[in-house]
Design a protein around this motif. Structure first.
Motif, PDB file in Angstrom:
ATOM      1  N   LYS A   1       0.830  -1.214   0.000  1.00 47.05           N
ATOM      2  CA  LYS A   1       0.000   0.000   0.000  1.00 47.05           C
ATOM      3  C   LYS A   1       0.861   1.259   0.000  1.00 47.05           C
ATOM      4  O   LYS A   1       0.525   2.248  -0.623  1.00 47.05           O
ATOM      5  CB  LYS A   1      -0.939   0.012   1.203  1.00 47.05           C
ATOM      6  N   VAL A   2       1.971   1.208   0.717  1.00 45.67           N
ATOM      7  CA  VAL A   2       2.862   2.373   0.761  1.00 45.67           C
ATOM      8  C   VAL A   2       3.445   2.644  -0.616  1.00 45.67           C
ATOM      9  O   VAL A   2       3.409   3.774  -1.105  1.00 45.67           O
ATOM     10  CB  VAL A   2       3.982   2.178   1.804  1.00 45.67           C
ATOM     11  N   PHE A   3       3.936   1.606  -1.268  1.00 43.31           N
ATOM     12  CA  PHE A   3       4.545   1.814  -2.578  1.00 43.31           C
ATOM     13  C   PHE A   3       3.498   2.183  -3.627  1.00 43.31           C
ATOM     14  O   PHE A   3       3.777   2.980  -4.526  1.00 43.31           O
ATOM     15  CB  PHE A   3       5.373   0.600  -2.999  1.00 43.31           C
ATOM     16  N   GLU A   4       2.290   1.656  -3.503  1.00 45.14           N
ATOM     17  CA  GLU A   4       1.214   2.062  -4.414  1.00 45.14           C
ATOM     18  C   GLU A   4       0.890   3.546  -4.199  1.00 45.14           C
ATOM     19  O   GLU A   4       0.669   4.287  -5.155  1.00 45.14           O
ATOM     20  CB  GLU A   4      -0.025   1.206  -4.187  1.00 45.14           C
ATOM     21  N   ALA A   5       0.871   3.976  -2.947  1.00 44.99           N
ATOM     22  CA  ALA A   5       0.601   5.392  -2.651  1.00 44.99           C
ATOM     23  C   ALA A   5       1.711   6.280  -3.211  1.00 44.99           C
ATOM     24  O   ALA A   5       1.444   7.372  -3.720  1.00 44.99           O
ATOM     25  CB  ALA A   5       0.464   5.599  -1.143  1.00 44.99           C
ATOM     26  N   LEU A   6       2.936   5.813  -3.142  1.00 40.89           N
ATOM     27  CA  LEU A   6       4.075   6.599  -3.621  1.00 40.89           C
ATOM     28  C   LEU A   6       4.205   6.593  -5.138  1.00 40.89           C
ATOM     29  O   LEU A   6       4.987   7.375  -5.693  1.00 40.89           O
ATOM     30  CB  LEU A   6       5.371   6.071  -3.000  1.00 40.89           C
ATOM     31  N   ALA A   7       3.435   5.752  -5.815  1.00 39.54           N
ATOM     32  CA  ALA A   7       3.528   5.659  -7.278  1.00 39.54           C
ATOM     33  C   ALA A   7       3.033   6.924  -7.968  1.00 39.54           C
ATOM     34  O   ALA A   7       3.397   7.187  -9.104  1.00 39.54           O
ATOM     35  CB  ALA A   7       2.735   4.450  -7.772  1.00 39.54           C
ATOM     36  N   SER A   8       2.233   7.711  -7.282  1.00 42.79           N
ATOM     37  CA  SER A   8       1.668   8.922  -7.876  1.00 42.79           C
ATOM     38  C   SER A   8       2.533  10.140  -7.556  1.00 42.79           C
ATOM     39  O   SER A   8       2.829  10.416  -6.386  1.00 42.79           O
ATOM     40  CB  SER A   8       0.260   9.145  -7.333  1.00 42.79           C
TER      41      SER A   8
END
Length: 102
Positions: free
Chosen positions: A3-10
């Motif tokens: 979830k953290v890396f998905e959030a940081l993808a933007s």
């Protein structure tokens, strides 16, 4: 961790985090810095909050957001530790020490 890396993808969410790194901001103050619709901003904030990277606090009619820096640091450290060639033996050692003698 995902979830953290998905959030940081933007890029927009990374920019929100950068603003919050300077101190807490209200939703309105964050909105002033972007050309998002209110639903789009809410979605970005929700993703960051669900990843544990920010927290919200309602004060009166305003909602304030602040960074949770230890969450980001711990996630990045855990990810880097997975890539580190020394990490696996250390993890085995820790698990072995936790097992009750028997």
């Amino acid at each position: 961790m995902n979830k953290v890396f998905e959030a940081l993808a933007s890029a927009a969410r990374r920019k929100i985090l950068a603003y919050l790194n300077q101190g807490e901001l209200s939703a309105g103050e964050i909105a002033e810095r972007f050309d998002f619709s209110k639903p789009a901003l809410s979605a970005h904030l929700r993703i960051l909050e669900e990843a544990g990277l920010i927290t919200r606090e309602k004060r009166g009619q305003f909602v304030f957001f602040r960074l949770v820096p230890e969450r980001l640091a711990n996630t990045v450290f855990a990810w880097a530790a997975e890539l580190c060639p020394v990490a696996r033996p250390l993890k085995r050692e820790v698990r072995a020490r936790r097992k009750p003698a028997g």
